[in-house]
Design a protein around this motif. Structure first.
Motif, PDB file in Angstrom:
ATOM      1  N   LEU A  33     -15.426  -9.416   1.840  1.00 52.25           N
ATOM      2  CA  LEU A  33     -13.940  -9.467   1.873  1.00 52.25           C
ATOM      3  C   LEU A  33     -13.370 -10.370   2.933  1.00 52.25           C
ATOM      4  N   ASP A  34     -13.877 -10.108   4.225  1.00 52.41           N
ATOM      5  CA  ASP A  34     -13.459 -10.702   5.427  1.00 52.41           C
ATOM      6  C   ASP A  34     -13.488 -12.417   5.081  1.00 52.41           C
ATOM      7  N   ARG A  35     -14.504 -12.724   4.186  1.00 54.31           N
ATOM      8  CA  ARG A  35     -14.486 -14.319   4.079  1.00 54.31           C
ATOM      9  C   ARG A  35     -14.265 -14.966   2.859  1.00 54.31           C
ATOM     10  N   CYS A  36     -13.669 -14.000   1.824  1.00 51.32           N
ATOM     11  CA  CYS A  36     -13.376 -14.565   0.575  1.00 51.32           C
ATOM     12  C   CYS A  36     -11.796 -13.784   0.086  1.00 51.32           C
ATOM     13  N   PRO A  37     -11.172 -14.814   0.007  1.00 53.93           N
ATOM     14  CA  PRO A  37      -9.876 -14.499  -0.229  1.00 53.93           C
ATOM     15  C   PRO A  37      -9.524 -14.140  -1.554  1.00 53.93           C
ATOM     16  N   ALA A  38     -10.220 -14.605  -2.628  1.00 55.58           N
ATOM     17  CA  ALA A  38     -10.095 -14.365  -4.010  1.00 55.58           C
ATOM     18  C   ALA A  38     -10.642 -12.868  -4.149  1.00 55.58           C
ATOM     19  N   CYS A  39     -11.703 -12.257  -3.647  1.00 59.55           N
ATOM     20  CA  CYS A  39     -12.110 -10.897  -3.894  1.00 59.55           C
ATOM     21  C   CYS A  39     -11.355 -10.029  -2.981  1.00 59.55           C
ATOM     22  N   ARG A  40     -10.585 -10.528  -1.964  1.00 59.54           N
ATOM     23  CA  ARG A  40      -9.630  -9.583  -1.305  1.00 59.54           C
ATOM     24  C   ARG A  40      -8.365  -9.345  -2.011  1.00 59.54           C
ATOM     25  N   GLU A  41      -8.056 -10.186  -2.722  1.00 56.95           N
ATOM     26  CA  GLU A  41      -6.720 -10.139  -3.691  1.00 56.95           C
ATOM     27  C   GLU A  41      -7.265  -9.315  -4.804  1.00 56.95           C
ATOM     28  N   HIS A  42      -8.210  -9.433  -5.255  1.00 56.00           N
ATOM     29  CA  HIS A  42      -8.824  -8.546  -6.180  1.00 56.00           C
ATOM     30  C   HIS A  42      -8.710  -7.133  -5.779  1.00 56.00           C
ATOM     31  N   VAL A  43      -9.236  -6.832  -4.633  1.00 57.71           N
ATOM     32  CA  VAL A  43      -9.354  -5.349  -4.095  1.00 57.71           C
ATOM     33  C   VAL A  43      -7.880  -4.797  -3.779  1.00 57.71           C
ATOM     34  N   GLU A  44      -7.194  -5.934  -3.291  1.00 58.15           N
ATOM     35  CA  GLU A  44      -5.758  -5.463  -3.024  1.00 58.15           C
ATOM     36  C   GLU A  44      -4.789  -4.762  -4.158  1.00 58.15           C
ATOM     37  N   GLN A  45      -5.159  -5.540  -5.175  1.00 58.06           N
ATOM     38  CA  GLN A  45      -4.639  -5.098  -6.546  1.00 58.06           C
ATOM     39  C   GLN A  45      -5.236  -3.614  -7.007  1.00 58.06           C
ATOM     40  N   LEU A  46      -6.205  -3.619  -6.819  1.00 59.72           N
ATOM     41  CA  LEU A  46      -7.083  -2.178  -7.043  1.00 59.72           C
ATOM     42  C   LEU A  46      -6.507  -1.035  -6.054  1.00 59.72           C
ATOM     43  N   THR A  47      -6.335  -1.459  -4.961  1.00 56.71           N
ATOM     44  CA  THR A  47      -5.908  -0.492  -3.854  1.00 56.71           C
ATOM     45  C   THR A  47      -4.310  -0.060  -4.263  1.00 56.71           C
ATOM     46  N   LEU A  48      -3.782  -1.032  -5.040  1.00 51.21           N
ATOM     47  CA  LEU A  48      -2.367  -0.603  -5.188  1.00 51.21           C
ATOM     48  C   LEU A  48      -2.620   0.526  -6.412  1.00 51.21           C
ATOM     49  N   VAL A  49      -3.564   0.408  -7.506  1.00 46.47           N
ATOM     50  CA  VAL A  49      -3.674   1.469  -8.356  1.00 46.47           C
ATOM     51  C   VAL A  49      -4.138   2.743  -7.475  1.00 46.47           C
ATOM     52  N   ALA A  50      -5.007   2.527  -6.618  1.00 43.32           N
ATOM     53  CA  ALA A  50      -5.355   3.849  -5.825  1.00 43.32           C
ATOM     54  C   ALA A  50      -4.015   4.528  -5.102  1.00 43.32           C
ATOM     55  N   ASP A  51      -3.233   3.657  -4.500  1.00 47.27           N
ATOM     56  CA  ASP A  51      -2.057   4.067  -4.081  1.00 47.27           C
ATOM     57  C   ASP A  51      -1.263   4.909  -5.101  1.00 47.27           C
ATOM     58  N   GLY A  52      -1.104   4.271  -6.259  1.00 49.90           N
ATOM     59  CA  GLY A  52      -0.255   4.743  -7.437  1.00 49.90           C
ATOM     60  C   GLY A  52      -0.948   6.006  -7.880  1.00 49.90           C
ATOM     61  N   LEU A  53      -2.142   6.367  -7.733  1.00 45.52           N
ATOM     62  CA  LEU A  53      -2.790   7.545  -8.081  1.00 45.52           C
ATOM     63  C   LEU A  53      -2.415   8.695  -7.244  1.00 45.52           C
ATOM     64  N   LEU A  54      -2.187   8.424  -5.902  1.00 46.10           N
ATOM     65  CA  LEU A  54      -1.562   9.504  -5.069  1.00 46.10           C
ATOM     66  C   LEU A  54      -0.336   9.672  -5.143  1.00 46.10           C
ATOM     67  N   SER A  55       0.354   8.751  -5.475  1.00 45.12           N
ATOM     68  CA  SER A  55       2.240   9.123  -5.748  1.00 45.12           C
ATOM     69  C   SER A  55       2.167  10.020  -6.885  1.00 45.12           C
ATOM     70  N   LEU A  56       1.001  10.308  -7.807  1.00 48.13           N
ATOM     71  CA  LEU A  56       1.195  11.226  -8.873  1.00 48.13           C
ATOM     72  C   LEU A  56       1.118  12.772  -8.293  1.00 48.13           C
TER      73      LEU A  56
END
Ligand SMILES: [Zn+2]
Lengths: 260, 212
Positions: A33-56
């Motif tokens: 991730l440190d050297r791949c912006p595309a994958c970073r963006e992908h994981v960022e989106q998934l992290t929002l899902v993980a955050d969303g789960l906690l908000s439940l």
């Protein structure tokens, strides 16, 4: 980086974002991730899902006395940091930013803090651009009697703790003109507080000052007080506490920006 | 001043709230970001306001994960200590103070569960939690915030996928632990997690701009 690396990352991206990827695999994924912006963006989106789960998860009232135990546990009224982040904190921030995927990233970043230095932090400054100014409140004879904090963000605020000791309102305090620099603001006397209260003025670099409020001290001369107020970081220079008779009880000078 | 006879400190606190009230803007109305900045000053009243604002969320996360009020309280306490020490690292461009704190609390809770070295959750507790996170009372049905959409999306997942994503996302169970818990191959557990996450991700699409 190759497509094959990205493929490998995508296969574990969900587990990484959920924080359940075991150590070695996680370290490899983070390195990618440190050297791949595309994958970073992908994981960022998934992290929002993980955050969303906690908000439940439902809120739950902690046991009685919790807030007191927490605040007692913090070493309060001692600043948690210097005005400028020190090296360790800066490294942690840089790590999180280098990973670049939000607070899941922040968490991953602190988890690996100390084991791997950030290789290529992005150029953004860490933290916010808002300053938290702080200074000692000193009597005219330079005795420390408290601390003042001024937050320059929006909304800004000022907070101070004062301990003048018993007898603060009596003969201890000196008239304003004895302190040498207090008579420049004509018309400021309308803001003098009632007996038992002290008033606070913020001072600016151009010599003007602005009244921000007054507050009572207890019999021992102690008090804490805070108020929302606009604090312009480049023009605020200090603060002054005044007694009911207009005498100066204490002054504070914020160090020049970038100076410490 | 205040009818609890503890003298100076109490009355000093009272002085603060009086001052704030007089200006018409109590600490409780400051933004989350300003309060977090105040926490970094070590100012007692600001810290108290910060803890009051977030303690139910923080404790709620901790107790849901560890299912032990005593341990949950320790975790919640550590969460605030960590927030206080790291307030400087917080960057509002990366997400809300709430999300940041929730992540800290969750990570600490997961660490505690892992240190306990037992199965993170019983089947009954898992079912109960699934019920809680997918419950959609009528008053929420019309809401269209991110949380409501995620909630509805989790409720709409096939049961095994919902279980997998809750075990992973709430209890911090690894794919291997999930496979053992469910008696399924590791690959199947990973597929369930990935498929569920893929579906949940689609409901967050329009929110993306808020987080950049
Ligand atoms: Zn990649």
């Amino acid at each position: 980086m190759t497509d094959r690396d990205c493929e490998r990352l995508r296969a574990v991206a969900d587990e990484l974002a959920l924080g359940i990827l075991p150590g070695q695999e996680r370290a490899e994924a983070i390195a990618h991730l440190d050297r791949c912006p595309a994958c970073r963006e992908h994981v960022e989106q998934l992290t929002l899902v993980a955050d969303g789960l906690l908000s439940l998860l439902p809120d739950s009232e902690p046991p009685a006395g919790f807030e007191t135990r927490v605040t007692d546990g913090l070493r309060l009224n001692r600043p948690a940091r210097r005005r400028r982040p020190r090296a360790g904190v800066a490294v942690a921030a840089a790590t999180a930013i280098a990973l670049g995927f939000g607070f899941g990233g922040w968490a991953v970043g602190t988890a690996i803090e100390g084991t791997s230095a950030p290789s290529s932090p992005r150029s953004e400054p860490s933290g916010s651009e808002h300053e938290l100014l702080e200074a000692s409140l000193l009597t005219v004879d330079h005795r420390p009697v408290g601390r003042i904090f001024a937050y320059t963000g929006s909304p800004g605020w000022v907070y101070m703790s004062v301990d003048l000791g018993p007898g603060w309102s009596g003969s201890d305090s000196r008239p304003a003109d004895e302190s040498g620099s207090e008579d420049e603001t004509a018309g400021s006397r309308e803001a003098y507080p009632e007996a038992g209260e002290i008033s606070c003025r913020l001072e600016r670099t151009d010599g003007t000052s602005v009244h921000i409020g007054e507050f009572p001290l207890d019999d021992a001369g102690r008090g804490h007080w805070g108020a929302p107020t606009r604090v312009a970081p480049d023009t605020v220079s200090g603060a002054r506490l005044l007694a009911a008779d207009g005498s100066v009880l204490a002054t504070a000078h914020f160090a020049a920006q970038q100076n410490r | 001043m205040i009818p609890r006879g503890t003298g100076g400190i109490r009355s000093a606190r009272f002085a603060v709230s009086t001052g704030m009230r007089r200006l018409g803007l109590p600490l409780g109305r400051l933004s989350d970001e300003a309060l977090l900045a105040g926490l970094a000053t070590g100012a007692p009243e600001v810290a108290l306001a910060f803890v009051r604002r977030f303690q139910r969320m923080v404790f709620g996360i901790a107790v849901a994960v560890v299912d032990d009020p005593q341990l949950a309280e320790d975790i919640a306490q550590q969460t605030f200590e960590r927030a206080w020490r790291h307030a400087q690292v917080y960057d509002s461009r990366r997400g809300s103070v709430k999300t940041w704190l929730a992540t800290i609390a969750h990570n600490l809770a997961i660490d505690a569960v892992r240190a306990r070295n037992a199965t993170p959750v019983s089947p009954e507790d898992l079912d109960a939690l699934l019920g809680v996170v997918t419950r959609t009372p009528e008053q929420w049905a019309l809401a269209d915030d991110a949380a409501s959409r995620i909630r509805a999306a989790v409720a709409g997942l096939p049961p095994q996928q919902a279980r997998a994503v809750v075990m992973a996302g709430i209890y911090g169970m690894t794919a291997r632990q999930i496979s053992e818990f469910e008696g399924i191959p590791l690959g199947t557990a990973k597929t369930r997690i990935r498929t569920a996450m893929g579906k949940l991700r689609t409901v967050l699409g329009p929110e993306r701009a808020d987080h950049d």
